[in-house]
Design a protein around this motif. Structure first.
Motif, PDB file in Angstrom:
ATOM      1  N   LEU A  19       0.834  -1.197   0.000  1.00 38.70           N
ATOM      2  CA  LEU A  19       0.000   0.000   0.000  1.00 38.70           C
ATOM      3  C   LEU A  19       0.874   1.255   0.000  1.00 38.70           C
ATOM      4  CD1 LEU A  19      -2.802  -0.997   2.535  1.00 38.70           C
ATOM      5  CD2 LEU A  19      -2.797  -1.219   0.045  1.00 38.70           C
ATOM      6  N   LEU A  20       1.960   1.217   0.763  1.00 39.75           N
ATOM      7  CA  LEU A  20       2.871   2.356   0.803  1.00 39.75           C
ATOM      8  C   LEU A  20       3.520   2.578  -0.556  1.00 39.75           C
ATOM      9  CD1 LEU A  20       4.268   4.549   2.465  1.00 39.75           C
ATOM     10  CD2 LEU A  20       5.988   2.867   3.084  1.00 39.75           C
ATOM     11  N   ASP A  74     -14.007  -3.339   2.750  1.00 43.62           N
ATOM     12  CA  ASP A  74     -15.171  -2.498   3.004  1.00 43.62           C
ATOM     13  C   ASP A  74     -14.857  -1.054   2.622  1.00 43.62           C
ATOM     14  OD1 ASP A  74     -17.487  -1.349   3.893  1.00 43.62           O
ATOM     15  OD2 ASP A  74     -17.039  -1.582   6.023  1.00 43.62           O
ATOM     16  N   PRO A  75     -15.544  -0.516   1.606  1.00 46.64           N
ATOM     17  CA  PRO A  75     -15.275   0.875   1.218  1.00 46.64           C
ATOM     18  C   PRO A  75     -15.529   1.856   2.358  1.00 46.64           C
ATOM     19  CG  PRO A  75     -16.591  -0.223  -0.461  1.00 46.64           C
ATOM     20  CD  PRO A  75     -16.511  -1.162   0.714  1.00 46.64           C
ATOM     21  N   GLY A  76     -16.497   1.554   3.210  1.00 46.75           N
ATOM     22  CA  GLY A  76     -16.762   2.426   4.357  1.00 46.75           C
ATOM     23  C   GLY A  76     -15.577   2.511   5.289  1.00 46.75           C
ATOM     24  N   CYS A  77     -14.900   1.381   5.520  1.00 43.09           N
ATOM     25  CA  CYS A  77     -13.706   1.378   6.382  1.00 43.09           C
ATOM     26  C   CYS A  77     -12.579   2.173   5.748  1.00 43.09           C
ATOM     27  CB  CYS A  77     -13.239  -0.050   6.643  1.00 43.09           C
ATOM     28  SG  CYS A  77     -14.379  -1.004   7.628  1.00 43.09           S
ATOM     29  N   VAL A  78     -12.449   2.067   4.426  1.00 41.40           N
ATOM     30  CA  VAL A  78     -11.387   2.798   3.735  1.00 41.40           C
ATOM     31  C   VAL A  78     -11.665   4.299   3.815  1.00 41.40           C
ATOM     32  CG1 VAL A  78     -10.330   3.223   1.488  1.00 41.40           C
ATOM     33  CG2 VAL A  78     -10.836   0.896   2.198  1.00 41.40           C
ATOM     34  N   LEU A  79     -12.917   4.687   3.637  1.00 44.32           N
ATOM     35  CA  LEU A  79     -13.242   6.106   3.641  1.00 44.32           C
ATOM     36  C   LEU A  79     -13.295   6.703   5.038  1.00 44.32           C
ATOM     37  CD1 LEU A  79     -15.999   6.210   0.896  1.00 44.32           C
ATOM     38  CD2 LEU A  79     -13.642   6.973   0.717  1.00 44.32           C
ATOM     39  N   TYR A  80     -13.933   5.998   5.971  1.00 39.12           N
ATOM     40  CA  TYR A  80     -14.166   6.574   7.296  1.00 39.12           C
ATOM     41  C   TYR A  80     -13.232   6.043   8.360  1.00 39.12           C
ATOM     42  CZ  TYR A  80     -18.341   7.742   4.737  1.00 39.12           C
ATOM     43  OH  TYR A  80     -19.201   8.180   3.777  1.00 39.12           O
ATOM     44  N   ARG A 100      -0.642  -1.817  16.435  1.00 34.72           N
ATOM     45  CA  ARG A 100       0.073  -1.785  15.165  1.00 34.72           C
ATOM     46  C   ARG A 100      -0.073  -0.441  14.458  1.00 34.72           C
ATOM     47  NH1 ARG A 100      -0.999  -2.872  10.146  1.00 34.72           N
ATOM     48  NH2 ARG A 100      -3.057  -3.662  10.567  1.00 34.72           N
ATOM     49  N   PRO A 101      -1.285   0.135  14.359  1.00 31.71           N
ATOM     50  CA  PRO A 101      -1.373   1.464  13.727  1.00 31.71           C
ATOM     51  C   PRO A 101      -0.564   2.525  14.484  1.00 31.71           C
ATOM     52  CG  PRO A 101      -3.532   0.455  13.782  1.00 31.71           C
ATOM     53  CD  PRO A 101      -2.620  -0.420  14.600  1.00 31.71           C
ATOM     54  N   ALA A 102      -0.564   2.472  15.817  1.00 29.95           N
ATOM     55  CA  ALA A 102       0.217   3.446  16.593  1.00 29.95           C
ATOM     56  C   ALA A 102       1.713   3.233  16.369  1.00 29.95           C
ATOM     57  CB  ALA A 102      -0.119   3.339  18.076  1.00 29.95           C
ATOM     58  N   LEU A 103       2.136   1.984  16.281  1.00 29.57           N
ATOM     59  CA  LEU A 103       3.546   1.691  16.013  1.00 29.57           C
ATOM     60  C   LEU A 103       3.951   2.205  14.630  1.00 29.57           C
ATOM     61  CD1 LEU A 103       6.158   0.271  16.961  1.00 29.57           C
ATOM     62  CD2 LEU A 103       5.304  -1.780  15.828  1.00 29.57           C
ATOM     63  N   ASN A 104       3.107   1.942  13.621  1.00 31.55           N
ATOM     64  CA  ASN A 104       3.394   2.432  12.266  1.00 31.55           C
ATOM     65  C   ASN A 104       3.455   3.955  12.236  1.00 31.55           C
ATOM     66  OD1 ASN A 104       3.453  -0.177  11.295  1.00 31.55           O
ATOM     67  ND2 ASN A 104       1.347  -0.141  10.573  1.00 31.55           N
ATOM     68  N   MET A 105       2.508   4.616  12.915  1.00 34.64           N
ATOM     69  CA  MET A 105       2.511   6.076  12.949  1.00 34.64           C
ATOM     70  C   MET A 105       3.738   6.596  13.694  1.00 34.64           C
ATOM     71  SD  MET A 105       0.034   7.256  11.170  1.00 34.64           S
ATOM     72  CE  MET A 105       0.033   8.951  11.679  1.00 34.64           C
ATOM     73  N   PHE A 159      -4.016   6.697   6.758  1.00 33.95           N
ATOM     74  CA  PHE A 159      -5.189   6.049   6.160  1.00 33.95           C
ATOM     75  C   PHE A 159      -5.506   4.765   6.900  1.00 33.95           C
ATOM     76  CE2 PHE A 159      -6.222   7.274   1.530  1.00 33.95           C
ATOM     77  CZ  PHE A 159      -6.090   8.610   1.809  1.00 33.95           C
ATOM     78  N   GLU A 160      -4.478   4.010   7.215  1.00 31.61           N
ATOM     79  CA  GLU A 160      -4.681   2.726   7.876  1.00 31.61           C
ATOM     80  C   GLU A 160      -5.355   2.903   9.235  1.00 31.61           C
ATOM     81  OE1 GLU A 160      -2.064  -1.194   8.943  1.00 31.61           O
ATOM     82  OE2 GLU A 160      -1.099   0.767   9.088  1.00 31.61           O
TER      83      GLU A 160
END
Length: 173
Positions: A19-20, A74-80, A100-105, A159-160
């Motif tokens: 994705l990156l 899920d497009p909703g998850c991608v958008l919101y 994991r998202p906090a680690l990536n950020m 985004f993730e």
């Protein structure tokens, strides 16, 4: 968003690296299209950016909706986004469960800080006087595309965690 969609379409994976890479490619393309529209169509840079960003965002939404029918996306998850589940997506590191998202950020935050510290002088001079930068041997286009690459990296990791709507709002702010 189209870079994320392309990364997913080519790899059928929601892993961060594909994705990156997709976002980096489309991020550089976005910068290139914005500059091209500004230079050759003589459109103000902010208007060119608005046209390119909204067009590519719309293309990304269409791509996500097209792919979402055949896979678990899920497009909703991608958008919101689904920030409420970020605490449940954990990795065990040294006996601790870390989001994991906090680690990536956190990783992209450190990379961004290092990028800005290392290229502070170049970023300032290229932002305010590209002609002077060229006279001093600094390539403004290279610095610009490196900055766009960093923005793409931050955007993908955000985004993730929070979805595209909040990331677009952050970019606008």
């Amino acid at each position: 968003l189209p870079g994320l969609a392309l990364g997913f379409i080519f790899t059928q994976s929601r892993a961060l690296v594909p994705l990156l890479l997709g976002a980096l490619v489309v991020g550089v393309l976005t910068a290139f299209l914005t500059q091209t529209l500004h230079r050759f169509a003589r459109v103000p840079e902010d208007a060119a950016m608005g046209v390119v960003f909204t067009s590519l965002f719309a293309l990304g939404v269409l791509m996500i909706h097209r792919v979402a029918h055949s896979v678990d996306l899920d497009p909703g998850c991608v958008l919101y986004g689904q920030i409420e589940y970020a605490a449940h997506d954990t990795l065990e590191i040294a006996g601790y469960d870390i989001s994991r998202p906090a680690l990536n950020m956190g990783v992209i935050c450190v990379l961004t800080i290092v990028f800005v510290i290392v290229l502070w002088k170049e970023l300032k001079i290229v932002s305010f006087d590209p002609q002077l930068a060229m006279a001093q041997g600094i390539n403004p286009n290279l610095i610009h595309y490196m900055l766009m690459g960093m923005v793409a990296g931050v955007t993908v990791t955000a985004f993730e965690a929070v979805g595209s709507i909040l990331v677009v709002a952050m970019l606008i702010a």
